[in-house]
Write a protein that holds these residues in place. Structure first.
Motif, PDB file in Angstrom:
ATOM      1  N   LEU A 171      13.920  88.680  -5.707  1.00 49.36           N
ATOM      2  CA  LEU A 171      12.684  89.156  -6.333  1.00 49.36           C
ATOM      3  C   LEU A 171      11.514  89.113  -5.346  1.00 49.36           C
ATOM      4  O   LEU A 171      10.641  89.981  -5.365  1.00 49.36           O
ATOM      5  CB  LEU A 171      12.356  88.322  -7.563  1.00 49.36           C
ATOM      6  N   THR A 172      11.508  88.099  -4.480  1.00 52.72           N
ATOM      7  CA  THR A 172      10.442  88.008  -3.479  1.00 52.72           C
ATOM      8  C   THR A 172      10.505  89.186  -2.510  1.00 52.72           C
ATOM      9  O   THR A 172       9.480  89.801  -2.184  1.00 52.72           O
ATOM     10  CB  THR A 172      10.547  86.685  -2.699  1.00 52.72           C
ATOM     11  N   VAL A 173      11.712  89.513  -2.054  1.00 51.36           N
ATOM     12  CA  VAL A 173      11.876  90.657  -1.146  1.00 51.36           C
ATOM     13  C   VAL A 173      11.499  91.953  -1.859  1.00 51.36           C
ATOM     14  O   VAL A 173      10.828  92.831  -1.283  1.00 51.36           O
ATOM     15  CB  VAL A 173      13.325  90.721  -0.620  1.00 51.36           C
ATOM     16  N   THR A 174      11.916  92.082  -3.123  1.00 52.22           N
ATOM     17  CA  THR A 174      11.583  93.292  -3.892  1.00 52.22           C
ATOM     18  C   THR A 174      10.076  93.438  -4.057  1.00 52.22           C
ATOM     19  O   THR A 174       9.503  94.508  -3.807  1.00 52.22           O
ATOM     20  CB  THR A 174      12.248  93.239  -5.282  1.00 52.22           C
ATOM     21  N   GLY A 175       9.422  92.368  -4.495  1.00 51.63           N
ATOM     22  CA  GLY A 175       7.969  92.416  -4.667  1.00 51.63           C
ATOM     23  C   GLY A 175       7.245  92.679  -3.367  1.00 51.63           C
ATOM     24  O   GLY A 175       6.254  93.421  -3.324  1.00 51.63           O
ATOM     25  N   THR A 176       7.742  92.092  -2.276  1.00 51.39           N
ATOM     26  CA  THR A 176       7.137  92.324  -0.965  1.00 51.39           C
ATOM     27  C   THR A 176       7.279  93.784  -0.551  1.00 51.39           C
ATOM     28  O   THR A 176       6.360  94.362   0.057  1.00 51.39           O
ATOM     29  CB  THR A 176       7.776  91.411   0.087  1.00 51.39           C
ATOM     30  N   GLY A 177       8.411  94.397  -0.907  1.00 55.40           N
ATOM     31  CA  GLY A 177       8.599  95.813  -0.599  1.00 55.40           C
ATOM     32  C   GLY A 177       7.582  96.691  -1.303  1.00 55.40           C
ATOM     33  O   GLY A 177       6.997  97.602  -0.687  1.00 55.40           O
ATOM     34  N   PHE A 178       7.350  96.413  -2.575  1.00 51.34           N
ATOM     35  CA  PHE A 178       6.322  97.168  -3.306  1.00 51.34           C
ATOM     36  C   PHE A 178       4.938  96.884  -2.729  1.00 51.34           C
ATOM     37  O   PHE A 178       4.082  97.774  -2.656  1.00 51.34           O
ATOM     38  CB  PHE A 178       6.362  96.827  -4.794  1.00 51.34           C
ATOM     39  N   GLY A 179       4.702  95.637  -2.307  1.00 50.50           N
ATOM     40  CA  GLY A 179       3.438  95.306  -1.662  1.00 50.50           C
ATOM     41  C   GLY A 179       3.255  96.056  -0.355  1.00 50.50           C
ATOM     42  O   GLY A 179       2.129  96.447  -0.007  1.00 50.50           O
TER      43      GLY A 179
END
Length: 455
Positions: free
Chosen positions: A352-360
């Protein structure tokens, strides 16, 4: 009776950051009336980081004098300061003093510092206090913390802050500013809609919210219905080390740090993976958890909010307000989801951290391309940036809650360190973005009405 406790825990959480969040959403209304102008956000960024002296003191006390500091007197103090500061702000925010060769909003900046100390210190006092209640109320507290950003944003929307209308204007070529680009007939000019009520009314609302927080905290300590919801004697501390805690200070003399008793065969020894908390996680896992916590808070509290206007305004004022409001809604929604789906997998946390960072990263890219980001001339671009903001906040807010739940199980001191790392991550994020945005000005904002981009 647990419903009352959930409500009080939520209202208590709302008071954690409602003052500073309210300051940020009110900026478009107060900036035109003060000498600092749009330099005020930069000043606020520095003021908030200076206010970390509060969390630093609390953390050092817990580190070197464990068990000496009781959070409750500190919480009473900071909430009371928050009530008084927001009340004074309602009447003094536009008062100026002349010193240092110019006019300055001394009252506004001084009271903003006090409010920053209040909110920053809440990170290392409110969370440890929640150890005195059963574990399920911690997630409710996080919902309230999420609402501390949503509620001021909704009130600001009702107030009509920052709503722009583009109107035709006829100006002469020899305009007093001498800028020929403003000298064409029929040019569009941005006109801000007058607020439905004043900044004074908004700050009085913030003061009322802090009073509600104080009332909720009093009830969490003294209301009989809540007293029955304090941890029962079926909860015991099964850690191998005993913290120095003044038992007489706990509400109703209940143990302030306990976890559910597990039925292990007699003589069974629970293997500790580290000396931190109850030893559930190894040193490597703890480093991973705290690095993720710092990273997530840096992104959500400092890095991305500092470029939100650059990423959204090119798509229109409506897209900007939708992104700001819906992302504020996403925070408590994520906390609500975590209440029923409290998955504590470190693998899921990393995903989830990697996913959220991607959207960021997409948001940051659109901010860097401002005033002409991708799909600026299509409705799809506006919809995409709004959706990206919502998913970004939703995923990383869920991660923050799960980390809070994990560290809550590790004990009182773990939650103190949780709050300290939250502030550390936010501080590093703010200090990283400040020179990029305010000094080197790497991001450019377009004119809300006149920016033209190639199709």
């Amino acid at each position: 009776m647990s419903l009352f406790t959930h409500v009080f825990a939520c209202l208590f959480g709302i008071g954690s950051w409602v003052a500073i969040n309210g300051m940020w959403v009110e900026l478009p209304l107060i900036v035109p009336s003060i000498p600092e102008g749009w330099y005020l956000p930069s000043y606020l960024t520095i003021i908030i980081q200076m206010a970390n002296i509060g969390p630093l003191f609390i953390t050092l006390m817990h580190r070197f004098r464990p068990g000496v500091l009781d959070e409750r007197p500190v919480i009473y103090t900071i909430i009371t300061v928050g009530v008084v500061a927001t009340f004074l702000l309602a009447f003094l925010w536009n008062r100026t003093l002349t010193f240092g060769g110019g006019e300055h909003s001394a009252a506004l900046l001084s009271l903003s510092f006090l409010l920053s100390v209040v909110d920053c210190t809440s990170s290392v006092t409110f969370l440890p206090f929640m150890m005195r209640l059963q574990p399920r109320y911690l997630t409710t507290y996080f919902i309230g913390e999420g609402l501390s950003g949503l509620i001021p944003a909704l009130v600001a929307l009702i107030q009509g802050v920052g709503v722009v209308h583009c109107k035709n204007a006829t100006v002469n070529a020899n305009f007093s500013m001498g800028n020929s680009s403003l000298g064409f007939e029929g040019e569009l000019q941005a006109h801000y809609q007058p607020a439905n009520f004043s900044a004074q009314g908004f700050f009085l609302f913030l003061s009322a919210m802090m009073m509600v927080c104080l009332g909720a905290f009093l009830l969490l300590n003294f209301h009989p219905a809540v007293a029955r919801e304090h941890k029962s004697k079926g909860y015991v501390d099964n850690s191998q080390r005993v913290e120095k805690i003044d038992m007489s200070q706990a509400p109703n003399n209940e143990n302030p740090e306990q976890t559910p008793m597990l039925d292990f065969p007699e003589g069974t020894v629970i293997k500790q993976h580290s000396s931190f908390g109850k030893g559930t996680y190894s040193t490597v896992e703890l480093v991973f958890i705290f690095v993720v916590l710092a990273w997530v808070n840096a992104l959500t509290n400092a890095v991305l909010p500092s470029v939100q206007a650059y990423s959204c305004l090119p798509y229109g004022n409506q897209a900007y307000h939708l992104a700001a409001t819906l992302s504020s809604v996403a925070n408590p929604v994520a906390c609500f989801i975590a209440m029923f789906v409290p998955i504590r997998s470190l693998v899921l946390m990393g995903f989830l951290t990697v996913t959220g960072t991607g959207f960021g990263a997409y948001i940051m890219a659109m901010a860097a391309l401002s005033p002409c980001p991708l799909l600026i001339n299509h409705d799809l671009g506006a919809a995409l940036i709004v959706l990206t903001w919502v998913i970004f906040v939703l995923t990383l807010s869920y991660v923050k809650v799960i980390i809070g739940v994990i560290l809550r199980d590790e004990g009182h001191s773990a939650l103190v360190w949780c709050g300290a790392v939250v502030q550390l991550g936010s501080m590093l994020g703010a200090l990283s973005m400040f020179p990029l945005v305010s000094v080197y000005r790497l991001f450019q904002s377009g004119d809300a009405c006149n920016t033209k981009c190639p199709k």
